[in-house]
Design a protein around this motif. Structure first.
Motif, PDB file in Angstrom:
ATOM      1  N   MET A  90       0.831  -1.202   0.000  1.00 37.40           N
ATOM      2  CA  MET A  90       0.000   0.000   0.000  1.00 37.40           C
ATOM      3  C   MET A  90       0.866   1.253   0.000  1.00 37.40           C
ATOM      4  SD  MET A  90      -2.851   1.725   0.194  1.00 37.40           S
ATOM      5  CE  MET A  90      -4.206   0.657   0.678  1.00 37.40           C
TER       6      MET A  90
ATOM      7  N   HIS B 170       5.570  -0.220   7.909  1.00 39.26           N
ATOM      8  CA  HIS B 170       4.134   0.026   7.794  1.00 39.26           C
ATOM      9  C   HIS B 170       3.844   1.526   7.730  1.00 39.26           C
ATOM     10  CE1 HIS B 170       3.966  -4.156   9.008  1.00 39.26           C
ATOM     11  NE2 HIS B 170       2.653  -4.170   8.885  1.00 39.26           N
TER      12      HIS B 170
ATOM     13  N   THR C  83      -3.363   4.310   7.222  1.00 38.74           N
ATOM     14  CA  THR C  83      -4.456   4.785   6.383  1.00 38.74           C
ATOM     15  C   THR C  83      -5.551   5.338   7.288  1.00 38.74           C
ATOM     16  OG1 THR C  83      -5.574   2.635   6.343  1.00 38.74           O
ATOM     17  CG2 THR C  83      -3.965   3.086   4.595  1.00 38.74           C
TER      18      THR C  83
ATOM     19  N   THR D 217      -5.575   2.806  10.388  1.00 38.85           N
ATOM     20  CA  THR D 217      -5.215   1.411  10.266  1.00 38.85           C
ATOM     21  C   THR D 217      -3.768   1.320   9.787  1.00 38.85           C
ATOM     22  OG1 THR D 217      -7.494   0.837   9.670  1.00 38.85           O
ATOM     23  CG2 THR D 217      -5.772  -0.776   9.141  1.00 38.85           C
ATOM     24  N   SER D 218      -2.995   0.451  10.410  1.00 36.81           N
ATOM     25  CA  SER D 218      -1.610   0.243  10.006  1.00 36.81           C
ATOM     26  C   SER D 218      -1.575  -0.817   8.906  1.00 36.81           C
ATOM     27  CB  SER D 218      -0.769  -0.214  11.194  1.00 36.81           C
ATOM     28  OG  SER D 218       0.559  -0.454  10.808  1.00 36.81           O
ATOM     29  N   VAL D 219      -0.915  -0.483   7.783  1.00 36.63           N
ATOM     30  CA  VAL D 219      -0.852  -1.411   6.655  1.00 36.63           C
ATOM     31  C   VAL D 219       0.602  -1.512   6.181  1.00 36.63           C
ATOM     32  CG1 VAL D 219      -3.202  -0.915   5.901  1.00 36.63           C
ATOM     33  CG2 VAL D 219      -1.303   0.413   4.960  1.00 36.63           C
TER      34      VAL D 219
END
Length: 270
Positions: free
Chosen positions: A1, A255, A258, A265-267
């Motif tokens: 991402m 990470h 978002t 949110t950690s992506v």
């Protein structure tokens, strides 16, 4: 991402047609989640929050028309996050909070562009730097950044060391490192997210925001990050992202964050 939440569409109308120019470049540059965050000072509704002669000349837009662009984009099948970049002004916390609550933002960026009446990142004010001690300017900027962090009202901190935009940097490395570590601890305690911005590579300083030692201090305190370009033109969306990802990973981050309706949110960063 990969994300790009710090994008300004101000050079065109608040329409889906203009927005789609940014969407196309985002897709081409591998940006998986795009958000628009216009400058708050452009809107009539923000005048009670902060105003001066410079901002009033540019306060030509309406927040409801801006918000409608996102509604129209959704109807057209585009998932673009609804954001705003607000100037943090000490002493206006209550008014800022109320304004943020009054619109269904996905996120709001807290940035510092003004030290009193000194717009330090404006070319028109460049000569003002010659009248000031650089270290004193940084001291004031970092003190306000601490207040921004303590306020906890923003979803992330915009370009944390934008104060260096024209290349004015203190020679005192101990002074800078002390502030980097102090701010990193404040960000951690206040659960702040900071932005890694490629915009600095397009500015006179030609350096990423934040500086390596600053980002390393934040990593040591487990401060989350978001990746942005601060684009003011469609062609700058996702600019220099391969370089930025390499930079971020060199510090140790794997990470990014978002946002959706202020929920983060950690992506994995790709």
């Amino acid at each position: 991402m990969r994300t790009d939440y710090h994008v300004h569409t101000e050079r065109g109308p608040y329409t889906v047609e203009w927005l789609e120019n940014f969407i196309r470049v985002a897709a081409a540059n591998g940006v998986g989640e795009l958000g628009i965050s216009e400058h708050g000072y452009r809107f009539a509704q923000t005048r009670p929050l902060f105003a001066n002669a410079w901002t009033d000349e540019r306060r030509t837009e309406d927040m409801d028309e801006y918000m409608q662009m996102f509604k129209d984009a959704k109807k057209a099948g585009h998932n673009v996050k609804f954001g705003l970049e607000l100037d943090y002004i000490p002493g206006r916390d209550s008014d800022l909070r109320e304004f943020i609550k009054s619109y269904p933002f996905d996120y709001v960026i807290g940035s510092i562009h003004w030290l009193g009446d000194f717009g330090f990142d404006l070319a028109v004010n460049l000569s003002e730097w010659d009248k000031r001690e650089v270290k004193d300017v940084y001291q004031e900027y970092f003190e306000i950044m601490m207040q921004l962090s303590d306020s906890r009202m923003f979803d992330f901190v915009g370009h944390p060391d934008v104060i260096k935009v024209f290349g004015h940097e203190p020679e005192d490395a101990v002074f800078l490192q002390g502030w980097y570590e102090r701010l990193a601890k404040s960000f951690a305690v206040n659960q702040q997210v900071i932005e890694v911005s490629t915009a600095g590579w397009r500015k006179p300083v030609n350096k990423v925001y934040p500086a390596p030692d600053f980002l390393q201090a934040c990593y040591a305190q487990h401060v989350p990050i978001v990746l942005n370009s601060d684009a003011h033109r469609p062609e700058d969306v996702g600019a220099d992202y391969d370089r930025a990802v390499e930079y971020i990973r060199s510090v140790g981050y794997t990470h990014i964050v978002t946002f959706d309706q202020h929920k983060r949110t950690s992506v994995p960063l790709t």
